[in-house]
Structure formats: structure tokens, C-alpha cells
Write an enzyme that holds these catalytic residues in place. Structure first.
Site, PDB file in Angstrom:
ATOM      1  N   ARG A 119     -14.275   6.070  22.641  1.00  9.36           N
ATOM      2  CA  ARG A 119     -14.898   6.497  21.384  1.00  9.36           C
ATOM      3  C   ARG A 119     -14.020   5.961  20.265  1.00  9.36           C
ATOM      4  NH1 ARG A 119     -17.398  12.285  19.673  1.00  9.36           N
ATOM      5  NH2 ARG A 119     -19.055  11.337  20.922  1.00  9.36           N
ATOM      6  N   HIS A 136     -24.396   4.926  19.811  1.00  9.97           N
ATOM      7  CA  HIS A 136     -24.031   6.044  20.693  1.00  9.97           C
ATOM      8  C   HIS A 136     -24.966   6.012  21.909  1.00  9.97           C
ATOM      9  CE1 HIS A 136     -22.253   9.616  22.024  1.00  9.97           C
ATOM     10  NE2 HIS A 136     -22.632  10.485  21.114  1.00  9.97           N
ATOM     11  N   GLN A 184     -25.656   8.997  24.327  1.00  8.57           N
ATOM     12  CA  GLN A 184     -26.461  10.071  23.754  1.00  8.57           C
ATOM     13  C   GLN A 184     -27.949   9.821  23.985  1.00  8.57           C
ATOM     14  OE1 GLN A 184     -25.252  12.945  22.105  1.00  8.57           O
ATOM     15  NE2 GLN A 184     -27.372  13.510  22.520  1.00  8.57           N
ATOM     16  N   ASP A 205     -29.600  14.055  12.621  1.00 10.78           N
ATOM     17  CA  ASP A 205     -28.159  14.085  12.910  1.00 10.78           C
ATOM     18  C   ASP A 205     -27.441  14.452  11.611  1.00 10.78           C
ATOM     19  OD1 ASP A 205     -25.661  13.728  14.087  1.00 10.78           O
ATOM     20  OD2 ASP A 205     -25.776  11.533  14.161  1.00 10.78           O
ATOM     21  N   CYS A 238     -28.215  15.533  18.479  1.00  9.53           N
ATOM     22  CA  CYS A 238     -27.119  15.202  19.403  1.00  9.53           C
ATOM     23  C   CYS A 238     -26.006  16.243  19.382  1.00  9.53           C
ATOM     24  CB  CYS A 238     -26.568  13.816  19.072  1.00  9.53           C
ATOM     25  SG  CYS A 238     -25.833  13.701  17.429  1.00  9.53           S
ATOM     26  N   ARG A 291     -26.252  15.181  29.102  1.00 12.48           N
ATOM     27  CA  ARG A 291     -25.165  14.205  28.946  1.00 12.48           C
ATOM     28  C   ARG A 291     -24.398  14.118  30.267  1.00 12.48           C
ATOM     29  NH1 ARG A 291     -22.948  13.112  23.958  1.00 12.48           N
ATOM     30  NH2 ARG A 291     -21.778  11.580  25.147  1.00 12.48           N
TER      31      ARG A 291
HETATM   32  N1  NVA Z   1     -23.404  10.423  13.931  1.00  7.01           N
HETATM   33  C1  NVA Z   1     -22.417  11.366  14.392  1.00  7.01           C
HETATM   34  C2  NVA Z   1     -22.630  11.692  15.833  1.00  7.01           C
HETATM   35  C3  NVA Z   1     -21.665  12.681  16.419  1.00  7.01           C
HETATM   36  C4  NVA Z   1     -21.891  12.926  17.875  1.00  7.01           C
HETATM   37  C5  NVA Z   1     -21.028  10.791  14.151  1.00  7.01           C
HETATM   38  O1  NVA Z   1     -20.842   9.590  14.380  1.00  7.01           O
HETATM   39  O2  NVA Z   1     -20.155  11.525  13.722  1.00  7.01           O
HETATM   40  N1   CP Z   2     -23.104  14.515  20.749  1.00 10.89           N
HETATM   41  C1   CP Z   2     -21.816  14.216  20.939  1.00 10.89           C
HETATM   42  O1   CP Z   2     -21.445  13.073  21.242  1.00 10.89           O
HETATM   43  O2   CP Z   2     -20.983  15.271  20.790  1.00 10.89           O
HETATM   44  P1   CP Z   2     -19.387  15.230  20.723  1.00 10.89           P
HETATM   45  O3   CP Z   2     -19.019  14.598  19.403  1.00 10.89           O
HETATM   46  O4   CP Z   2     -18.982  16.681  20.792  1.00 10.89           O
HETATM   47  O5   CP Z   2     -18.858  14.439  21.869  1.00 10.89           O
END
Ligand code: NVA
Ligand code: CP
Length: 308
Positions: free
Chosen positions: A105, A132, A135, A221, A261, A289
């Protein structure tokens, strides 16, 4: 040495491979629910690298790897050399000699691509600024569980054209469905950044109510994604009219489902009555997930397997 398969963006897998992974997800989930031990990845090690916070992604990968008989190691930028300027290429060389599969990540997609180009083992995108994919794997599986095939259906995306939105757009091309996108002015889809082949599978709407009309799935989101916190105040103002509320769910199809998500901000991108209401499938979505990523890791490490 054969080059490993990676899952860096949704379109890295073909429709046939995704259908296979979903079939395996069903089987793996059923085994898990029946308390049947299934350890195809005994002695395999997953390394998880986090440059951003996470609850679901860490938990689902770590628990998932243990449940498949392997082990998982968590690294973050604060207490490893990754945060002290070691080149991504060097880190990839070393980490991939000591492990069997890596999940990352991070910020720019280019970071994970550089890592993957120097990795001896499969690399999975656990979220970047652009995508992502894990997801949307879970989201589409969840839709299929609740409503059947997603082909030809309409997904309404309300809010920011972020990593999750981009991935929905790629998935629409792979699974042949449509996305109705509504973002505030200035936050529109960037097709090149989204990695799209064309514009056939999505339509942009200035009015979020128009985007939601007749949709089979309504989703949104956070207004501010990780890494963009400096824009928080400005975004709160710009996105104020892009909340999924009960009125919006009323114009969607009668049997529409709501997805997010997570983590969610009730009263911002979604009204509490929607996310906590009868059309919401967010807890199944989060649980899936775990199951979809177990099938993904099995596929990337073992390929197609035959089970009796
Ligand atoms: N769009 C959000 C998703 C978190 C799971 C982010 O990137 O923070
Ligand atoms: N939806 C998702 O990826 O959640 P986290 O940021 O908690 O991993």
C-alpha cells in the site's frame, strides 16, 4: 526464472481469470464457514508493506495468509529502511528473495510498478493513489452474491474520481457493465490516469441524482483520500452536495444495493440512514476482502488448481 504474475491494477487479470478467482472464492469461503482447514500455502510467506494506514487490508491479508497455512510479515515505512530512502528497486530485490508474495500500500502507482519490475515474486496492489484493485475484486464478488451477474448493470459512483472510482471504471471494461459517475466540477475522471481503454463504459453526470437514477448499485467513498489531507477543508465545501442519502437511493433501482469500501464518514459522503439501512451490503463487502484475496493469493502462487 519465469516472471511472476502481479495484480497492480484491475485489468492485469483477464475476465476468465477473474471468473476462476470468483469460483475459487466461493469454494474457499464455504470451506472457511464450515471450519474446514485448507492449507495450500504452507511454508509460504507474505510480506505486507504499508506506507499508509489500514484496518481491512492488513487484517484480511494477514488473517487470509494464516488461514491458507502460510505466514505474514508486516512492514511499514516508520520502522524499516523503506522510510529512510532505500531505493524501491533494492528493497524489491531483497524482500522478494526472502518471501513468496508481496502486498504493498503506497502513494504513486509508479512506486509499486518499480517494485514489481524488480521482484522475483508476485506483487499485489493494496491501494495506491491511482487504484485499489483488491477492493473492487471484493465489491464485484459481493454484488454477484447478492444480485447475480454484474454484466450489463449500472453502477452509480457519487463523489471523488479517486483510486476506488478508477478501479470501478477499469472493472466496467473487463466485466462489461456501465458506470454513471458524478463528481463536483474540477474532480472529473481522468481517463489516462484511470488506465482506461476508452470511454464506452462510463458516463459523467453534473447532477448526482441523475447519475443514481435507475442504478443497480450505488457507491461512494471518502471526500478526501489518504495523502490528500491538505485539501480537506476545500473538499468539504466542494463535495457538500455529493452525499448519498435516502432521496438518492429512492431514484436508484428498487433493488439497488449500496456499497462503500470503508472507512466511512456518516453525514459526509453518506447519510447514516443509507449505510446503516436495508440496502447497504457494506459488512458483506468488507468480509469478502478476506475470501477474494485468499483466492487471489492462491491463484498468483499456484495458478489454476484442480480440486475434487
Ligand atoms: N480512497 C480512499 C480509500 C481508502 C480505503 C483512500 O485512498 O484513502
Ligand atoms: N477499504 C480498505 O481498504 O480499508 P482499509 O483502509 O482499512 O484497509
Amino acid at each position: 526464472m519465469n516472471s511472476p504474475r502481479h495484480f497492480l491494477q484491475f485489468k492485469d487479470l483477464t475476465r476468465a481469470e477473474l471468473d476462476y478467482i470468483f469460483a475459487r472464492t466461493r469454494w474457499i469461503k464455504d470451506q472457511f464457514k464450515a471450519y474446514q482447514q485448507y492449507w495450500p500455502l504452507t511454508d509460504r510467506t507474505l510480506v505486507m508493506i504499508f506506507e499508509k494506514a489500514s484496518t481491512r487490508t492488513r487484517l484480511s491479508f494477514e488473517a487470509g495468509m494464516h488461514q491458507l497455512g502460510g505466514s505474514a510479515i508486516y512492514l511499514n515505512t516508520r520502522d524499516s529502511q523503506l522510510g529512510r530512502g532505500e531505493p524501491v528497486e533494492d528493497a524489491a530485490q531483497v524482500i522478494s528473495r526472502m518471501s513468496d508474495i508481496v502486498m504493498i500500500r503506497t502513494f504513486e502507482q509508479s512506486i509499486i510498478e518499480r517494485f514489481a519490475s524488480n521482484s522475483r515474486v508476485p506483487v499485489i496492489n493494496g491501494l495506491t493513489n491511482e487504484y485499489h484493485p483488491c477492493q473492487i475484486l471484493a465489491d464485484i464478488y459481493t454484488f454477484i452474491e447478492h444480485r447475480g451477474s454484474i454484466e450489463g448493470k449500472t453502477v452509480a459512483w457519487i463523489g471523488d474520481s479517486n483510486n476506488v472510482c478508477n478501479t470501478w471504471l477499469q472493472a466496467a471494461e473487463v466485466f462489461n457493465f456501465n458506470v454513471h459517475v458524478s463528481t463536483p466540477p474540477g474532480y472529473e475522471v481522468e481517463p489516462e490516469r484511470a488506465g482506461l481503454y476508452g470511454t464506452d463504459h462510463y458516463e459523467e453526470f453534473a447532477d448526482p441524482m441523475e447519475a443514481a437514477k435507475g442504478a443497480d448499485l450505488v457507491t461512494t467513498d471518502v471526500w478526501t483520500s489518504m495523502g490528500f489531507e491538505a485539501e480537506n477543508e476545500e473538499r468539504r465545501r466542494d463535495f457538500a452536495d455529493w452525499q448519498v442519502d435516502l432521496d438518492m437511493m429512492k431514484v436508484a433501482a428498487k433493488d439497488a444495493v449500496f456499497m462503500h469500501c470503508l472507512p466511512a464518514h456518516r453525514g459526509e459522503e453518506v447519510a447514516a440512514e443509507v449505510i446503516d439501512g436495508p440496502q447497504s451490503v457494506v459488512w458483506d463487502e468488507a468480509e469478502n476482502r478476506l475470501h477474494t484475496q485468499k483466492a487471489l493469493m492462491e491463484f498468483l502462487l499456484l495458478g489454476h488448481i484442480s480440486v475434487e
